[in-house]
Design a protein around this motif. Structure first.
Motif, PDB file in Angstrom:
ATOM      1  N   ARG A 176      65.721  13.451  69.444  1.00 49.42           N
ATOM      2  CA  ARG A 176      65.191  14.004  68.192  1.00 49.42           C
ATOM      3  C   ARG A 176      64.459  12.948  67.380  1.00 49.42           C
ATOM      4  N   LEU A 177      64.809  11.691  67.597  1.00 50.12           N
ATOM      5  CA  LEU A 177      64.172  10.598  66.874  1.00 50.12           C
ATOM      6  C   LEU A 177      63.013   9.981  67.656  1.00 50.12           C
ATOM      7  N   GLY A 178      62.696  10.563  68.808  1.00 49.79           N
ATOM      8  CA  GLY A 178      61.565  10.096  69.599  1.00 49.79           C
ATOM      9  C   GLY A 178      61.896   9.039  70.632  1.00 49.79           C
ATOM     10  N   PHE A 179      63.166   8.800  70.885  1.00 49.70           N
ATOM     11  CA  PHE A 179      63.570   7.810  71.884  1.00 49.70           C
ATOM     12  C   PHE A 179      64.051   8.539  73.132  1.00 49.70           C
ATOM     13  N   GLU A 180      63.216   8.560  74.154  1.00 48.01           N
ATOM     14  CA  GLU A 180      63.533   9.251  75.405  1.00 48.01           C
ATOM     15  C   GLU A 180      64.010   8.246  76.445  1.00 48.01           C
ATOM     16  N   GLY A 181      64.703   8.757  77.453  1.00 50.51           N
ATOM     17  CA  GLY A 181      65.062   7.935  78.605  1.00 50.51           C
ATOM     18  C   GLY A 181      66.355   7.152  78.469  1.00 50.51           C
ATOM     19  N   VAL A 182      67.124   7.369  77.419  1.00 44.03           N
ATOM     20  CA  VAL A 182      68.420   6.699  77.287  1.00 44.03           C
ATOM     21  C   VAL A 182      69.482   7.659  77.812  1.00 44.03           C
ATOM     22  N   SER A 183      70.138   7.283  78.901  1.00 50.58           N
ATOM     23  CA  SER A 183      71.061   8.215  79.545  1.00 50.58           C
ATOM     24  C   SER A 183      72.496   8.095  79.041  1.00 50.58           C
ATOM     25  N   ASP A 184      72.851   6.966  78.390  1.00 50.21           N
ATOM     26  CA  ASP A 184      74.222   6.826  77.893  1.00 50.21           C
ATOM     27  C   ASP A 184      74.250   5.802  76.771  1.00 50.21           C
ATOM     28  N   VAL A 185      75.130   6.003  75.819  1.00 51.78           N
ATOM     29  CA  VAL A 185      75.342   5.061  74.717  1.00 51.78           C
ATOM     30  C   VAL A 185      76.846   4.878  74.558  1.00 51.78           C
ATOM     31  N   ARG A 186      77.269   3.634  74.467  1.00 50.37           N
ATOM     32  CA  ARG A 186      78.671   3.308  74.184  1.00 50.37           C
ATOM     33  C   ARG A 186      78.684   2.464  72.916  1.00 50.37           C
ATOM     34  N   GLN A 187      79.590   2.775  72.022  1.00 41.32           N
ATOM     35  CA  GLN A 187      79.699   2.069  70.755  1.00 41.32           C
ATOM     36  C   GLN A 187      80.837   1.070  70.852  1.00 41.32           C
ATOM     37  N   GLY A 188      80.676  -0.091  70.237  1.00 45.65           N
ATOM     38  CA  GLY A 188      81.723  -1.105  70.274  1.00 45.65           C
ATOM     39  C   GLY A 188      81.762  -1.913  68.994  1.00 45.65           C
ATOM     40  N   LYS A 189      82.501  -3.019  69.042  1.00 44.59           N
ATOM     41  CA  LYS A 189      82.645  -3.908  67.898  1.00 44.59           C
ATOM     42  C   LYS A 189      82.329  -5.330  68.346  1.00 44.59           C
ATOM     43  N   ARG A 190      81.768  -6.108  67.435  1.00 43.54           N
ATOM     44  CA  ARG A 190      81.476  -7.521  67.703  1.00 43.54           C
ATOM     45  C   ARG A 190      82.090  -8.343  66.575  1.00 43.54           C
ATOM     46  N   PHE A 191      82.862  -9.345  66.959  1.00 45.87           N
ATOM     47  CA  PHE A 191      83.464 -10.270  65.999  1.00 45.87           C
ATOM     48  C   PHE A 191      82.894 -11.649  66.263  1.00 45.87           C
ATOM     49  N   GLU A 192      82.389 -12.311  65.232  1.00 44.18           N
ATOM     50  CA  GLU A 192      81.886 -13.678  65.349  1.00 44.18           C
ATOM     51  C   GLU A 192      82.843 -14.594  64.608  1.00 44.18           C
ATOM     52  N   LEU A 193      83.432 -15.528  65.321  1.00 42.17           N
ATOM     53  CA  LEU A 193      84.401 -16.454  64.751  1.00 42.17           C
ATOM     54  C   LEU A 193      83.785 -17.846  64.700  1.00 42.17           C
ATOM     55  N   GLU A 194      83.721 -18.445  63.512  1.00 46.92           N
ATOM     56  CA  GLU A 194      83.270 -19.823  63.363  1.00 46.92           C
ATOM     57  C   GLU A 194      84.504 -20.707  63.529  1.00 46.92           C
TER      58      GLU A 194
END
Length: 90
Positions: free
Chosen positions: A28-46
């Protein structure tokens, strides 16, 4: 000072409703060809001082006991090159 990144993702067999919602919205947003999306988390530790095997082991313990729910999530731990050092090397 070093940066250690912990990426946390749902295990492949776990349903990801957020990822599915994003995937359904993409055409719907005009982005074709993406067959799967997985959501995750990123933690950056200094981290102060060197990131040796002992420091990485402590960070893995932190990720396993606090940052990730290991029943349904997997995690990876990696050391990122210092951005200032990387820029100076260019």
């Amino acid at each position: 000072m070093a940066r250690v990144v912990v990426d946390v993702m749902l295990k492949p067999e776990i349903l990801d409703p957020q990822g599915q919602a994003v995937q359904r919205a993409l055409p719907r947003l005009g982005f074709e060809g993406v067959s799967d999306v997985r959501q995750g988390k990123r933690f950056e530790l200094e981290v102060d001082g060197p990131v040796d095997e002992a420091a990485l082991a402590r960070i893995r313990d932190l990720a396993e006991s606090f940052l990730a729910n290991t029943v349904i999530e997997d995690f990876t731990v990696k050391v990122e090159e210092d951005a200032e050092v990387a820029e100076a090397a260019k």
